[in-house]
Enzyme design. Structure first.
Site, mmCIF file in Angstrom:
data_model
loop_
_atom_site.group_PDB
_atom_site.id
_atom_site.type_symbol
_atom_site.label_atom_id
_atom_site.label_comp_id
_atom_site.label_asym_id
_atom_site.label_seq_id
_atom_site.Cartn_x
_atom_site.Cartn_y
_atom_site.Cartn_z
ATOM 1 N N ASP A 7 0.700 -1.053 -0.002
ATOM 2 C CA ASP A 7 -0.003 0.095 0.057
ATOM 3 C C ASP A 7 1.006 1.289 0.103
ATOM 4 O OD1 ASP A 7 -2.108 1.649 0.370
ATOM 5 O OD2 ASP A 7 -2.184 1.601 2.255
ATOM 6 N N GLU A 67 -1.114 -1.499 -4.852
ATOM 7 C CA GLU A 67 -2.500 -0.681 -5.156
ATOM 8 C C GLU A 67 -2.077 0.358 -6.313
ATOM 9 O OE1 GLU A 67 -6.084 0.519 -2.483
ATOM 10 O OE2 GLU A 67 -4.369 1.892 -2.193
ATOM 11 N N ASP A 140 -2.283 0.820 6.741
ATOM 12 C CA ASP A 140 -1.639 0.603 5.751
ATOM 13 C C ASP A 140 -1.381 -0.904 5.489
ATOM 14 O OD1 ASP A 140 -0.900 3.499 5.095
ATOM 15 O OD2 ASP A 140 -1.040 3.283 7.235
#
Length: 162
Positions: A7, A67, A140
Protein backbone atom coordinates in the site's frame (compact mmCIF):
# COMPACT_ATOMS: atom_id res chain seq x y z
CA UNK A 1 3.79 -18.84 -3.53
CA UNK A 2 4.92 -15.81 -1.51
CA UNK A 3 3.08 -12.61 -2.42
CA UNK A 4 4.15 -9.22 -1.14
CA UNK A 5 1.24 -6.76 -1.03
CA UNK A 6 2.07 -3.05 -0.92
CA UNK A 7 0.00 0.00 0.00
CA UNK A 8 2.02 2.99 -1.26
CA UNK A 9 2.41 6.32 0.50
CA UNK A 10 5.11 8.90 1.16
CA UNK A 11 4.75 9.04 4.92
CA UNK A 12 4.14 5.32 5.18
CA UNK A 13 4.32 2.25 2.94
CA UNK A 14 2.31 -0.64 4.31
CA UNK A 15 3.53 -4.09 3.29
CA UNK A 16 2.39 -7.60 4.01
CA UNK A 17 3.30 -11.11 2.92
CA UNK A 18 0.72 -13.76 2.13
CA UNK A 19 1.71 -17.34 1.42
CA UNK A 20 -0.69 -19.14 -0.89
CA UNK A 21 -0.47 -22.93 -1.03
CA UNK A 22 -3.07 -25.59 -1.81
CA UNK A 23 -5.90 -23.03 -1.94
CA UNK A 24 -5.03 -21.75 1.54
CA UNK A 25 -3.68 -18.31 2.37
CA UNK A 26 -1.57 -17.66 5.42
CA UNK A 27 -0.08 -14.44 6.70
CA UNK A 28 3.67 -14.04 6.79
CA UNK A 29 5.59 -11.01 7.93
CA UNK A 30 4.16 -7.50 7.66
CA UNK A 31 4.93 -3.95 8.67
CA UNK A 32 5.31 -0.32 7.68
CA UNK A 33 8.13 1.75 6.28
CA UNK A 34 7.81 5.26 7.67
CA UNK A 35 9.54 8.52 6.87
CA UNK A 36 9.91 11.69 8.88
CA UNK A 37 8.20 14.89 7.85
CA UNK A 38 11.48 16.63 8.71
CA UNK A 39 13.19 15.04 5.70
CA UNK A 40 13.07 16.64 2.26
CA UNK A 41 10.83 15.04 -0.36
CA UNK A 42 13.81 13.50 -2.16
CA UNK A 43 15.29 12.19 1.11
CA UNK A 44 11.98 10.55 1.99
CA UNK A 45 11.80 8.84 -1.40
CA UNK A 46 15.40 7.65 -1.09
CA UNK A 47 14.67 6.25 2.38
CA UNK A 48 11.59 4.44 1.04
CA UNK A 49 13.59 3.03 -1.87
CA UNK A 50 16.38 1.74 0.38
CA UNK A 51 13.96 0.28 2.93
CA UNK A 52 11.73 -1.36 0.34
CA UNK A 53 14.70 -2.80 -1.55
CA UNK A 54 15.88 -4.36 1.73
CA UNK A 55 12.44 -5.91 2.33
CA UNK A 56 12.31 -7.30 -1.21
CA UNK A 57 15.81 -8.77 -0.88
CA UNK A 58 14.94 -10.42 2.44
CA UNK A 59 11.52 -11.82 1.46
CA UNK A 60 12.19 -12.66 -2.21
CA UNK A 61 8.49 -12.82 -3.13
CA UNK A 62 7.24 -14.60 -6.25
CA UNK A 63 5.00 -11.59 -6.92
CA UNK A 64 4.73 -7.97 -5.81
CA UNK A 65 1.13 -6.71 -5.76
CA UNK A 66 0.78 -2.93 -5.53
CA UNK A 67 -2.30 -0.79 -5.17
CA UNK A 68 -2.74 1.36 -8.25
CA UNK A 69 -3.84 4.96 -8.12
CA UNK A 70 -7.47 5.33 -8.91
CA UNK A 71 -8.95 8.62 -7.78
CA UNK A 72 -7.95 11.20 -5.22
CA UNK A 73 -9.79 14.33 -4.17
CA UNK A 74 -6.53 16.03 -3.20
CA UNK A 75 -4.16 16.55 -6.14
CA UNK A 76 -1.16 17.14 -3.86
CA UNK A 77 -1.74 13.78 -2.16
CA UNK A 78 -2.05 11.88 -5.45
CA UNK A 79 1.28 13.25 -6.69
CA UNK A 80 3.10 12.20 -3.51
CA UNK A 81 1.51 8.74 -3.53
CA UNK A 82 2.41 8.38 -7.22
CA UNK A 83 6.03 9.21 -6.41
CA UNK A 84 6.11 6.57 -3.66
CA UNK A 85 4.46 4.06 -5.99
CA UNK A 86 7.15 4.81 -8.56
CA UNK A 87 9.84 4.06 -5.99
CA UNK A 88 8.16 0.73 -5.20
CA UNK A 89 7.91 -0.22 -8.87
CA UNK A 90 11.53 0.79 -9.48
CA UNK A 91 12.82 -1.28 -6.55
CA UNK A 92 10.86 -4.37 -7.62
CA UNK A 93 11.87 -3.99 -11.27
CA UNK A 94 15.51 -3.51 -10.34
CA UNK A 95 15.40 -6.90 -8.59
CA UNK A 96 13.53 -8.50 -11.55
CA UNK A 97 10.41 -9.26 -9.53
CA UNK A 98 7.02 -9.64 -11.23
CA UNK A 99 4.76 -6.68 -10.46
CA UNK A 100 0.96 -6.66 -10.49
CA UNK A 101 -1.36 -3.69 -9.91
CA UNK A 102 -4.85 -3.69 -8.45
CA UNK A 103 -7.31 -0.83 -8.05
CA UNK A 104 -9.07 -0.26 -4.72
CA UNK A 105 -12.28 -1.50 -6.39
CA UNK A 106 -10.59 -4.78 -7.40
CA UNK A 107 -9.24 -5.24 -3.86
CA UNK A 108 -12.66 -4.63 -2.29
CA UNK A 109 -14.32 -7.03 -4.74
CA UNK A 110 -11.73 -9.76 -4.17
CA UNK A 111 -11.70 -9.55 -0.39
CA UNK A 112 -15.34 -8.71 0.44
CA UNK A 113 -17.27 -9.48 -2.74
CA UNK A 114 -18.56 -5.89 -2.80
CA UNK A 115 -16.80 -3.08 -4.69
CA UNK A 116 -18.12 -0.32 -2.46
CA UNK A 117 -17.18 -1.99 0.82
CA UNK A 118 -16.04 0.27 3.62
CA UNK A 119 -12.43 0.18 4.79
CA UNK A 120 -13.50 -1.49 8.05
CA UNK A 121 -15.25 -4.29 6.13
CA UNK A 122 -12.07 -4.97 4.15
CA UNK A 123 -10.04 -5.03 7.36
CA UNK A 124 -12.46 -7.45 9.02
CA UNK A 125 -12.28 -9.78 6.01
CA UNK A 126 -8.46 -9.67 6.05
CA UNK A 127 -8.60 -10.67 9.71
CA UNK A 128 -11.08 -13.47 8.97
CA UNK A 129 -9.43 -14.88 5.82
CA UNK A 130 -5.97 -14.93 7.40
CA UNK A 131 -7.32 -16.22 10.73
CA UNK A 132 -5.81 -13.36 12.74
CA UNK A 133 -6.78 -12.45 16.30
CA UNK A 134 -6.79 -8.73 15.56
CA UNK A 135 -6.81 -6.43 12.54
CA UNK A 136 -3.21 -5.57 11.62
CA UNK A 137 -2.28 -1.99 12.42
CA UNK A 138 -1.81 0.60 11.11
CA UNK A 139 -4.45 0.57 8.36
CA UNK A 140 -1.73 0.58 5.69
CA UNK A 141 -0.66 -2.92 6.77
CA UNK A 142 -4.20 -4.33 6.60
CA UNK A 143 -4.57 -2.72 3.16
CA UNK A 144 -1.29 -4.28 1.99
CA UNK A 145 -2.44 -7.73 3.14
CA UNK A 146 -5.75 -7.18 1.29
CA UNK A 147 -3.77 -6.37 -1.87
CA UNK A 148 -1.68 -9.54 -1.45
CA UNK A 149 -4.88 -11.58 -0.97
CA UNK A 150 -6.31 -10.01 -4.13
CA UNK A 151 -3.34 -11.29 -6.10
CA UNK A 152 -3.60 -14.74 -4.50
CA UNK A 153 -7.29 -14.95 -5.46
CA UNK A 154 -6.67 -13.56 -8.97
CA UNK A 155 -3.77 -15.95 -9.54
CA UNK A 156 -5.87 -18.90 -8.37
CA UNK A 157 -8.65 -17.92 -10.76
CA UNK A 158 -6.16 -17.50 -13.61
CA UNK A 159 -4.77 -20.97 -12.98
CA UNK A 160 -8.27 -22.50 -13.05
CA UNK A 161 -9.05 -20.81 -16.36
CA UNK A 162 -5.85 -22.19 -17.92
Amino acid sequence: MLILGVDPGTARIGWGVVSEKNNDCQVGDYGCLETSLKLSESQRLLKLFAGFTKILSKIKPAAVAVESLFFFKNQTTVIKVAQARGVILLAAEKLNMPIFSYTPLQVKMAVTGYGRAEKTQVQQMVKSILKLNTIPQPDDVADALAIALTHAFSNKLGNKIK
